[in-house]
Design a protein around this motif. Sequence first.
Motif, PDB file in Angstrom:
ATOM      1  N   GLU A  81      -4.349   7.556  -5.492  1.00 18.27           N
ATOM      2  CA  GLU A  81      -3.068   7.456  -4.804  1.00 18.27           C
ATOM      3  C   GLU A  81      -3.239   7.363  -3.298  1.00 18.27           C
ATOM      4  O   GLU A  81      -2.405   6.799  -2.613  1.00 18.27           O
ATOM      5  N   GLU A  84      -2.977   3.939  -1.126  1.00 20.20           N
ATOM      6  CA  GLU A  84      -1.747   3.288  -0.676  1.00 20.20           C
ATOM      7  C   GLU A  84      -1.547   3.350   0.833  1.00 20.20           C
ATOM      8  O   GLU A  84      -1.290   2.314   1.464  1.00 20.20           O
ATOM      9  N   ASP A 104      -3.674  -9.096  -1.762  1.00 14.71           N
ATOM     10  CA  ASP A 104      -4.089  -9.238  -3.156  1.00 14.71           C
ATOM     11  C   ASP A 104      -4.021  -7.908  -3.893  1.00 14.71           C
ATOM     12  O   ASP A 104      -3.783  -7.878  -5.105  1.00 14.71           O
ATOM     13  N   ARG A 105      -4.253  -6.816  -3.196  1.00 18.39           N
ATOM     14  CA  ARG A 105      -4.206  -5.497  -3.831  1.00 18.39           C
ATOM     15  C   ARG A 105      -2.824  -4.857  -3.753  1.00 18.39           C
ATOM     16  O   ARG A 105      -2.528  -3.911  -4.490  1.00 18.39           O
ATOM     17  N   ARG A 107       0.014  -5.844  -4.687  1.00 17.60           N
ATOM     18  CA  ARG A 107       0.879  -6.053  -5.852  1.00 17.60           C
ATOM     19  C   ARG A 107       0.940  -4.808  -6.726  1.00 17.60           C
ATOM     20  O   ARG A 107       1.943  -4.558  -7.399  1.00 17.60           O
ATOM     21  N   GLU A 108      -0.115  -4.021  -6.738  1.00 22.67           N
ATOM     22  CA  GLU A 108      -0.197  -2.850  -7.613  1.00 22.67           C
ATOM     23  C   GLU A 108       0.592  -1.667  -7.066  1.00 22.67           C
ATOM     24  O   GLU A 108       0.725  -0.652  -7.755  1.00 22.67           O
ATOM     25  N   TYR A 109       1.113  -1.756  -5.834  1.00 24.19           N
ATOM     26  CA  TYR A 109       1.757  -0.609  -5.180  1.00 24.19           C
ATOM     27  C   TYR A 109       3.180  -1.007  -4.760  1.00 24.19           C
ATOM     28  O   TYR A 109       3.381  -1.623  -3.705  1.00 24.19           O
ATOM     29  N   VAL A 138       7.793 -10.846  -7.074  1.00 23.41           N
ATOM     30  CA  VAL A 138       8.127  -9.431  -7.306  1.00 23.41           C
ATOM     31  C   VAL A 138       9.553  -9.076  -6.898  1.00 23.41           C
ATOM     32  O   VAL A 138      10.035  -7.994  -7.255  1.00 23.41           O
TER      33      VAL A 138
END
Length: 562
Positions: A81, A84, A104-105, A107-109, A138
């Motif tokens: 966590e 973030e 690119d990363r 998107r997960e947050y 999104v």
Amino acid sequence: MTESTVERLASSVPLRDVLDVGAPGSWTDLDVEVRVSARYRPGLLPGLAWVEGRRGSTASSLIAAAVGRLRRERGAECAVESVEPLLALALCHPDGRVRGAALDRAREYPDLLPLIVVRAADWAEPVRETARELLRDVLDVDAAVALAPLILLVGRRGRGDFGVRLLGEVLRRAPGARLGPLYGSADRTVRRFAHRLAVAEGFLSPAELARAAAQDGDAVIQGLCAEAALKTVSAEVGDDVLRPLLTARNPRARSSGVTALRRAGRAAEAERFLTDRSAVVRACARYVVRQLGTDPLPLYRAWCSELGPEAGGERETGQALEPRPETGQALEPRPETGQAREPKPETGQAREPKREAGQTREPELETGHVRKPEAGQGGPKRGSFVPVPGAVIGLAECGERADAVLLWPLLSHPVPAVRARAVAGLRLLDVVDAGRLRPLLDDPAPGVVREAGLALLPSAQELPADWLMERLGERWPRHVRVAAFRLLSAGAGIVPLRAAVELLEDPDPKLRGWAEQAVQRWHPPAGLPSGEAEVEALLDRCTHLFSSYVLRRRKWEAGVGR
């Protein structure tokens, strides 16, 4: 010393504990602060190797230590966590390669979606295009409603138009009810966007448009919704549309409501708005009334005759008018009993007196005069109307110069608003008599003095300068002093300079500031005798307002100090 936002995020403090995530300005401020910190403490920011998941010297030692500490103290889940806040820093990194890799990363947050909005207006094209593709994927309706303030804020930037267009596309596909939070947003820009979209797509019913026009405090939204509601009006329209417009406080909505009365087949009701407090509403009411074949001018003349002291009615009692202690407004005696009518606290208009049994009348929405009695109730008695000041100025707006005879007696009316409108009406009719209006400069009501000063301005040079100079003294009320200074400033010769110098040491900061500006603007006018000793003496009292060169130049222009 407190930690900065960047330092706390670099220490893996959660975003919600560092930023006000609901405020759009927090994200744009973070973007700026990170780029500023990169100049002086680049070690706080994650490097490209860390963002890409590689080990290397470009990864910040502080970040590595923070993540390792969290793994040891709270377990692997908390360490994950903690990525973030570090990605938030990477998304604001001054190096475009780092920002692109962080997208690119991101998107997960979901909590980083606001920074994707910011990056969609990025100055680097590769970063900008990647962010736009991600944002298009999104951004759903819920996210669009939540992020609308930030999207519209970023939309002011040179490359921020994409986000605004995308926001419109998403919200157009949504049910109209989903825009509810945007209609009541504290952000004026958001409310304007939402109402424009709702009007274009037909999301709001005529009644909802009317309520929005009446209740929203933004003039743009008032006009937009009032015009949209007006277009829907037909003969079948009900009070759920007309009443909010007709009872609105803002004149844009009321004027639309009055215009709608004609389309609704209720044009006769427009007569009560002939004395509205707003000029645009009065103009609309006159238009609607004329469509029925009624000339509003005789109505105005009748109402103003009822106000005058020679008309009888309420002036026949001869009783003194005592002012209200809390408002200073006069209590007007009743026509028949001599009892005082208490003015309304919110409008200053006189309340309608109680009537005898069987003579009740329906009060009007926005006007002070009452309706004529129904058939069989007898004609109106002389002095029985209670006109508002709008009747006075309405007479001047559509009357002739000969109608001034009805306005002159109103200069002594006990209600200040009536006196002020009478002065304004005389000015509109171009029948100003400086000798008769000059005493009103001493009126206790600021509104009356303001109107009198405006009316007397073209005749300022005809007024006695000594009489006006006396009213610059501190013993006079401020509104009297302001009016006197404005008239003196419009005078001829040395008078404006003399008045301005008189106020250079005044305790009132605004008057003192105006006086200083007046001195600096003053130049010797044509016709002023050269070498006036008083000019030199006055300019010598103003040395703090000029440079030595300008002062010498001003004296040279006046022919003194050579």
